[in-house]
Design a protein around this motif. Structure first.
Motif, PDB file in Angstrom:
ATOM      1  N   ARG A  88       0.839  60.958  -1.168  1.00 12.12           N
ATOM      2  CA  ARG A  88       0.646  61.129  -2.600  1.00 12.12           C
ATOM      3  C   ARG A  88      -0.817  60.940  -2.978  1.00 12.12           C
ATOM      4  N   VAL A  89      -1.479  59.982  -2.353  1.00 12.34           N
ATOM      5  CA  VAL A  89      -2.908  59.774  -2.617  1.00 12.34           C
ATOM      6  C   VAL A  89      -3.701  61.000  -2.171  1.00 12.34           C
ATOM      7  N   ALA A  90      -3.401  61.500  -0.953  1.00  9.99           N
ATOM      8  CA  ALA A  90      -4.133  62.652  -0.413  1.00  9.99           C
ATOM      9  C   ALA A  90      -3.949  63.901  -1.273  1.00  9.99           C
ATOM     10  N   LYS A  91      -2.771  64.046  -1.889  1.00  8.14           N
ATOM     11  CA  LYS A  91      -2.485  65.214  -2.719  1.00  8.14           C
ATOM     12  C   LYS A  91      -2.870  65.023  -4.178  1.00  8.14           C
ATOM     13  N   GLY A  92      -3.379  63.837  -4.520  1.00 14.50           N
ATOM     14  CA  GLY A  92      -3.753  63.564  -5.912  1.00 14.50           C
ATOM     15  C   GLY A  92      -2.559  63.444  -6.837  1.00 14.50           C
ATOM     16  N   LEU A  93      -1.412  63.030  -6.295  1.00 11.61           N
ATOM     17  CA  LEU A  93      -0.194  62.892  -7.090  1.00 11.61           C
ATOM     18  C   LEU A  93      -0.104  61.496  -7.707  1.00 11.61           C
ATOM     19  N   GLU A  94       0.657  61.393  -8.760  1.00 15.77           N
ATOM     20  CA  GLU A  94       0.888  60.098  -9.398  1.00 15.77           C
ATOM     21  C   GLU A  94       1.565  59.150  -8.413  1.00 15.77           C
ATOM     22  N   PRO A  95       1.241  57.857  -8.449  1.00 17.71           N
ATOM     23  CA  PRO A  95       1.915  56.902  -7.558  1.00 17.71           C
ATOM     24  C   PRO A  95       3.425  56.901  -7.805  1.00 17.71           C
ATOM     25  N   ASP A  96       4.190  56.916  -6.739  1.00 14.28           N
ATOM     26  CA  ASP A  96       5.647  56.847  -6.816  1.00 14.28           C
ATOM     27  C   ASP A  96       6.155  56.418  -5.448  1.00 14.28           C
ATOM     28  N   GLU A  97       6.816  55.272  -5.401  1.00 18.38           N
ATOM     29  CA  GLU A  97       7.324  54.789  -4.118  1.00 18.38           C
ATOM     30  C   GLU A  97       8.554  55.564  -3.649  1.00 18.38           C
ATOM     31  N   ASN A  98       9.235  56.228  -4.571  1.00 17.79           N
ATOM     32  CA  ASN A  98      10.427  57.002  -4.214  1.00 17.79           C
ATOM     33  C   ASN A  98      10.018  58.289  -3.516  1.00 17.79           C
ATOM     34  N   PHE A  99      10.817  58.714  -2.542  1.00 16.28           N
ATOM     35  CA  PHE A  99      10.636  60.041  -1.976  1.00 16.28           C
ATOM     36  C   PHE A  99      12.016  60.627  -1.691  1.00 16.28           C
ATOM     37  N   VAL A 100      12.463  61.400  -2.670  1.00 16.15           N
ATOM     38  CA  VAL A 100      13.779  62.042  -2.617  1.00 16.15           C
ATOM     39  C   VAL A 100      13.585  63.541  -2.824  1.00 16.15           C
ATOM     40  N   PHE A 101      14.536  64.317  -2.290  1.00 15.74           N
ATOM     41  CA  PHE A 101      14.466  65.756  -2.433  1.00 15.74           C
ATOM     42  C   PHE A 101      14.740  66.161  -3.880  1.00 15.74           C
ATOM     43  N   GLU A 102      14.111  67.256  -4.295  1.00  9.99           N
ATOM     44  CA  GLU A 102      14.431  67.823  -5.602  1.00  9.99           C
ATOM     45  C   GLU A 102      15.899  68.243  -5.591  1.00  9.99           C
ATOM     46  N   PRO A 103      16.574  68.183  -6.751  1.00  6.48           N
ATOM     47  CA  PRO A 103      18.025  68.473  -6.765  1.00  6.48           C
ATOM     48  C   PRO A 103      18.415  69.787  -6.100  1.00  6.48           C
ATOM     49  N   GLY A 104      17.664  70.860  -6.356  1.00  6.21           N
ATOM     50  CA  GLY A 104      18.001  72.150  -5.744  1.00  6.21           C
ATOM     51  C   GLY A 104      17.837  72.129  -4.236  1.00  6.21           C
ATOM     52  N   GLU A 105      16.763  71.481  -3.755  1.00  4.08           N
ATOM     53  CA  GLU A 105      16.537  71.391  -2.317  1.00  4.08           C
ATOM     54  C   GLU A 105      17.605  70.516  -1.665  1.00  4.08           C
ATOM     55  N   ARG A 106      17.978  69.410  -2.323  1.00  6.45           N
ATOM     56  CA  ARG A 106      19.026  68.539  -1.785  1.00  6.45           C
ATOM     57  C   ARG A 106      20.341  69.303  -1.668  1.00  6.45           C
ATOM     58  N   ALA A 107      20.698  70.045  -2.713  1.00  5.79           N
ATOM     59  CA  ALA A 107      21.957  70.811  -2.695  1.00  5.79           C
ATOM     60  C   ALA A 107      21.947  71.831  -1.557  1.00  5.79           C
ATOM     61  N   ALA A 108      20.799  72.494  -1.351  1.00  7.14           N
ATOM     62  CA  ALA A 108      20.707  73.481  -0.277  1.00  7.14           C
ATOM     63  C   ALA A 108      20.820  72.810   1.091  1.00  7.14           C
ATOM     64  N   LEU A 109      20.191  71.655   1.255  1.00  9.91           N
ATOM     65  CA  LEU A 109      20.274  70.933   2.528  1.00  9.91           C
ATOM     66  C   LEU A 109      21.699  70.488   2.818  1.00  9.91           C
ATOM     67  N   LEU A 110      22.366  69.938   1.800  1.00  7.60           N
ATOM     68  CA  LEU A 110      23.738  69.477   1.985  1.00  7.60           C
ATOM     69  C   LEU A 110      24.662  70.648   2.309  1.00  7.60           C
ATOM     70  N   ASP A 111      24.424  71.790   1.659  1.00  6.53           N
ATOM     71  CA  ASP A 111      25.228  72.989   1.929  1.00  6.53           C
ATOM     72  C   ASP A 111      25.012  73.452   3.363  1.00  6.53           C
TER      73      ASP A 111
END
Length: 198
Positions: free
Chosen positions: A170-193
């Motif tokens: 997140r630091v390298a990409k200039g993203l806001e700090p966030d300790e969570n790392f979860v898939f976006e809902p659409g990506e999660r649904a596709a992975l589970l499928d």
């Protein structure tokens, strides 16, 4: 209590590695989705002391894990923790009990893991929301020999946790700090499928 000795390899091609493992006659337990919740006290004293308290949901089961540094650590190229794990009948009830004891969820993370056994090591091919990684567990000599046998780059290793790698990403990409790392809902649904079709 068991010792967990592991090393992560970066910049890995998981599909290529899975095929190489298959051709080498390695055994697999298959690919599955994991949802993890890490708990700590409000002052983050567990993190400060290098202790992990985690509930993991995978394949319809919940596992409680506690990891902490060994009391007498020895120099190693591997990350080494003492680990206690036990199955849990009711994850929601245990999470509630942890809350009563003063622990609260501090971050969540997800991954798709494909686990293999090869050369007396456990090889985990891990897809996370921020990248693909290979984790090899075993004693130091076997881990290094296994990695060499699989053609992994010895210069692309880390003893960092996925939590630490997410923060670095997140630091390298200039993203806001966030300790969570979860898939976006659409990506999660596709992975589970995709996993259901395996």
């Amino acid at each position: 209590m068991a010792l967990e000795c592991e090393l992560k390899y970066l910049e890995a091609d998981l599909a290529d590695l899975a095929e190489r493992l298959r051709l080498a006659g390695a055994e697999t337990t298959g690919r599955y989705f994991e949802a993890n919740t890490v708990f700590d006290r409000p002052d983050r004293s567990l993190k400060r002391d290098g202790i992990l308290l985690r509930l993991r949901e995978k394949q319809g089961h919940t596992v409680l894990t506690v990891k902490h540094p060994p009391e007498a650590p020895e120099p190693s190229a591997l990350k080494i923790f003492e680990e206690i794990e036990t199955g849990v009948d009711d994850g929601a009830a245990l999470a509630e009990a942890l809350g009563v004891l003063g622990f609260a969820p501090v971050f969540r993370y997800e991954k798709v893991r494909e686990k293999w056994r090869y050369m007396d090591c456990v090889i985990c091919l891990d897809r996370l929301p921020f990248g693909e990684f290979v984790e090899i567990e075993g004693d130091e000599a076997r881990v290094l020999a296994c990695a060499a046998g699989l053609g992994l780059n010895a210069a692309c290793t880390t003893k960092a946790t996925y939590h630490g790698l997410n923060i670095e990403y997140r630091v390298a990409k200039g993203l806001e700090p966030d300790e969570n790392f979860v898939f976006e809902p659409g990506e999660r649904a596709a992975l589970l499928d995709e996993l259901e079709k395996l």
